[in-house]
Design a protein around this motif. Structure first.
Motif, PDB file in Angstrom:
ATOM      1  N   HIS A  48       0.856  -1.175   0.000  1.00 43.90           N
ATOM      2  CA  HIS A  48       0.000   0.000   0.000  1.00 43.90           C
ATOM      3  C   HIS A  48       0.898   1.233   0.000  1.00 43.90           C
ATOM      4  CE1 HIS A  48      -4.065   1.623   0.413  1.00 43.90           C
ATOM      5  NE2 HIS A  48      -3.407   2.681   0.837  1.00 43.90           N
ATOM      6  N   VAL A  49       0.664   2.126  -0.955  1.00 39.78           N
ATOM      7  CA  VAL A  49       1.470   3.327  -1.127  1.00 39.78           C
ATOM      8  C   VAL A  49       0.727   4.500  -0.504  1.00 39.78           C
ATOM      9  CG1 VAL A  49       2.546   4.861  -2.821  1.00 39.78           C
ATOM     10  CG2 VAL A  49       2.363   2.402  -3.293  1.00 39.78           C
ATOM     11  N   VAL A  50       1.399   5.228   0.382  1.00 39.88           N
ATOM     12  CA  VAL A  50       0.827   6.427   0.989  1.00 39.88           C
ATOM     13  C   VAL A  50       1.602   7.627   0.455  1.00 39.88           C
ATOM     14  CG1 VAL A  50       0.411   7.691   3.130  1.00 39.88           C
ATOM     15  CG2 VAL A  50       0.106   5.207   3.074  1.00 39.88           C
ATOM     16  N   VAL A  51       0.873   8.557  -0.168  1.00 40.81           N
ATOM     17  CA  VAL A  51       1.506   9.736  -0.754  1.00 40.81           C
ATOM     18  C   VAL A  51       1.002  10.971  -0.019  1.00 40.81           C
ATOM     19  CG1 VAL A  51       1.840  11.094  -2.857  1.00 40.81           C
ATOM     20  CG2 VAL A  51       1.583   8.604  -3.005  1.00 40.81           C
ATOM     21  N   PRO A  52       1.839  11.580   0.826  1.00 40.49           N
ATOM     22  CA  PRO A  52       1.430  12.816   1.492  1.00 40.49           C
ATOM     23  C   PRO A  52       1.507  13.971   0.492  1.00 40.49           C
ATOM     24  CG  PRO A  52       3.667  12.253   2.124  1.00 40.49           C
ATOM     25  CD  PRO A  52       3.173  11.147   1.229  1.00 40.49           C
ATOM     26  N   ALA A  53       0.496  14.826   0.481  1.00 39.18           N
ATOM     27  CA  ALA A  53       0.477  15.914  -0.499  1.00 39.18           C
ATOM     28  C   ALA A  53      -0.139  17.169   0.115  1.00 39.18           C
ATOM     29  CB  ALA A  53      -0.322  15.500  -1.727  1.00 39.18           C
ATOM     30  N   ARG A  54       0.569  18.251   0.052  1.00 42.38           N
ATOM     31  CA  ARG A  54       0.050  19.547   0.507  1.00 42.38           C
ATOM     32  C   ARG A  54       0.385  20.583  -0.560  1.00 42.38           C
ATOM     33  NH1 ARG A  54      -1.732  22.531   4.795  1.00 42.38           N
ATOM     34  NH2 ARG A  54      -0.936  24.646   4.935  1.00 42.38           N
ATOM     35  N   ASN A  55      -0.668  21.146  -1.122  1.00 41.28           N
ATOM     36  CA  ASN A  55      -0.514  22.173  -2.161  1.00 41.28           C
ATOM     37  C   ASN A  55       0.389  21.692  -3.291  1.00 41.28           C
ATOM     38  OD1 ASN A  55      -2.180  23.903  -0.737  1.00 41.28           O
ATOM     39  ND2 ASN A  55      -0.483  24.894   0.322  1.00 41.28           N
ATOM     40  N   GLY A 117       4.013  18.784  17.988  1.00 43.19           N
ATOM     41  CA  GLY A 117       5.074  17.789  18.053  1.00 43.19           C
ATOM     42  C   GLY A 117       5.224  16.960  16.794  1.00 43.19           C
ATOM     43  N   TRP A 118       4.321  17.097  15.851  1.00 43.11           N
ATOM     44  CA  TRP A 118       4.400  16.348  14.595  1.00 43.11           C
ATOM     45  C   TRP A 118       4.849  17.290  13.485  1.00 43.11           C
ATOM     46  CZ3 TRP A 118       3.215  11.245  13.351  1.00 43.11           C
ATOM     47  CH2 TRP A 118       2.681  10.477  14.387  1.00 43.11           C
ATOM     48  N   SER A 119       5.660  16.765  12.557  1.00 41.23           N
ATOM     49  CA  SER A 119       5.982  17.543  11.359  1.00 41.23           C
ATOM     50  C   SER A 119       4.962  17.181  10.282  1.00 41.23           C
ATOM     51  CB  SER A 119       7.407  17.264  10.887  1.00 41.23           C
ATOM     52  OG  SER A 119       7.563  15.921  10.520  1.00 41.23           O
ATOM     53  N   GLY A 120       4.805  18.042   9.301  1.00 40.31           N
ATOM     54  CA  GLY A 120       3.741  17.906   8.314  1.00 40.31           C
ATOM     55  C   GLY A 120       3.698  16.604   7.548  1.00 40.31           C
ATOM     56  N   LYS A 121       4.784  16.254   6.848  1.00 40.12           N
ATOM     57  CA  LYS A 121       4.771  15.044   6.008  1.00 40.12           C
ATOM     58  C   LYS A 121       4.645  13.779   6.846  1.00 40.12           C
ATOM     59  CE  LYS A 121       5.333  16.878   1.928  1.00 40.12           C
ATOM     60  NZ  LYS A 121       4.237  16.958   1.000  1.00 40.12           N
ATOM     61  N   VAL A 122       5.307  13.765   8.002  1.00 43.27           N
ATOM     62  CA  VAL A 122       5.223  12.577   8.845  1.00 43.27           C
ATOM     63  C   VAL A 122       3.807  12.396   9.374  1.00 43.27           C
ATOM     64  CG1 VAL A 122       6.109  11.480  10.940  1.00 43.27           C
ATOM     65  CG2 VAL A 122       7.676  12.717   9.437  1.00 43.27           C
ATOM     66  N   TRP A 123       3.153  13.485   9.740  1.00 43.51           N
ATOM     67  CA  TRP A 123       1.768  13.409  10.195  1.00 43.51           C
ATOM     68  C   TRP A 123       0.866  12.917   9.060  1.00 43.51           C
ATOM     69  CZ3 TRP A 123      -1.371  12.600  13.892  1.00 43.51           C
ATOM     70  CH2 TRP A 123      -2.709  12.915  13.781  1.00 43.51           C
ATOM     71  N   ALA A 124       1.057  13.434   7.868  1.00 42.98           N
ATOM     72  CA  ALA A 124       0.234  13.014   6.730  1.00 42.98           C
ATOM     73  C   ALA A 124       0.440  11.526   6.439  1.00 42.98           C
ATOM     74  CB  ALA A 124       0.569  13.859   5.504  1.00 42.98           C
ATOM     75  N   MET A 125       1.663  11.049   6.511  1.00 43.46           N
ATOM     76  CA  MET A 125       1.910   9.626   6.285  1.00 43.46           C
ATOM     77  C   MET A 125       1.232   8.789   7.371  1.00 43.46           C
ATOM     78  SD  MET A 125       5.802   9.440   4.779  1.00 43.46           S
ATOM     79  CE  MET A 125       6.548  10.228   6.177  1.00 43.46           C
ATOM     80  N   SER A 126       1.300   9.256   8.612  1.00 48.76           N
ATOM     81  CA  SER A 126       0.638   8.553   9.705  1.00 48.76           C
ATOM     82  C   SER A 126      -0.868   8.486   9.474  1.00 48.76           C
ATOM     83  CB  SER A 126       0.944   9.260  11.027  1.00 48.76           C
ATOM     84  OG  SER A 126       0.221   8.692  12.080  1.00 48.76           O
TER      85      SER A 126
END
Length: 141
Positions: A48-55, A117-126
């Protein structure tokens, strides 16, 4: 100075000869004698591929098209996590998924607000992993 240069040249030559002889064709993947990849979906793990994306509306179409076009004999799911974009990221991703006929294996998840305490991409992946598991998927990777 000439002695140092000669010594350095001999050491470099010895290192290369050692890699060719002692390692056994380290540049040739066939020399590793790896098993051939499975050709049917029964012997391969689910992915399963998780792609974090913001703007990322300007690049998400290319990224998602490439991910969906990957050839893999097993099951592959894709989750795009729209990390609270204020552009057309989610709309572009929906269009790509529909055009690829991948609505059964690809989805878009809206990320919740990021906790302290969370950074953006890591939170999105979570968020993507959590939504995948909550939907019942149990991929190996």
């Amino acid at each position: 100075m000439l002695t140092f240069t000669r010594t350095a040249a001999w050491v470099a030559a010895a290192a290369w000869i050692g890699m060719m002889v002692a390692r056994g064709q380290f540049w040739d993947a066939r020399a590793d004698r790896l098993a051939e990849p499975a050709t049917n979906g029964e012997d391969v793990p689910d992915v399963h591929v998780v792609v974090p994306a913001r703007n990322e509306g300007d690049v998400i179409a290319r990224t998602l098209t490439s991910v969906l076009a990957q050839r893999y004999p097993g099951r592959v799911g894709v989750t795009i996590v729209d990390d609270r974009s204020d552009d057309d990221t989610a709309a572009v991703a929906r269009a790509v998924i529909a055009r690829a006929g991948a609505t059964g294996r690809a989805s878009i998840q809206q990320a919740r607000p990021r906790p302290d305490g969370w950074s953006g991409k890591v939170w999105a992946m979570s968020e993507g992993v959590e939504s995948t598991l909550a939907a019942g998927a149990r991929p190996a990777y």
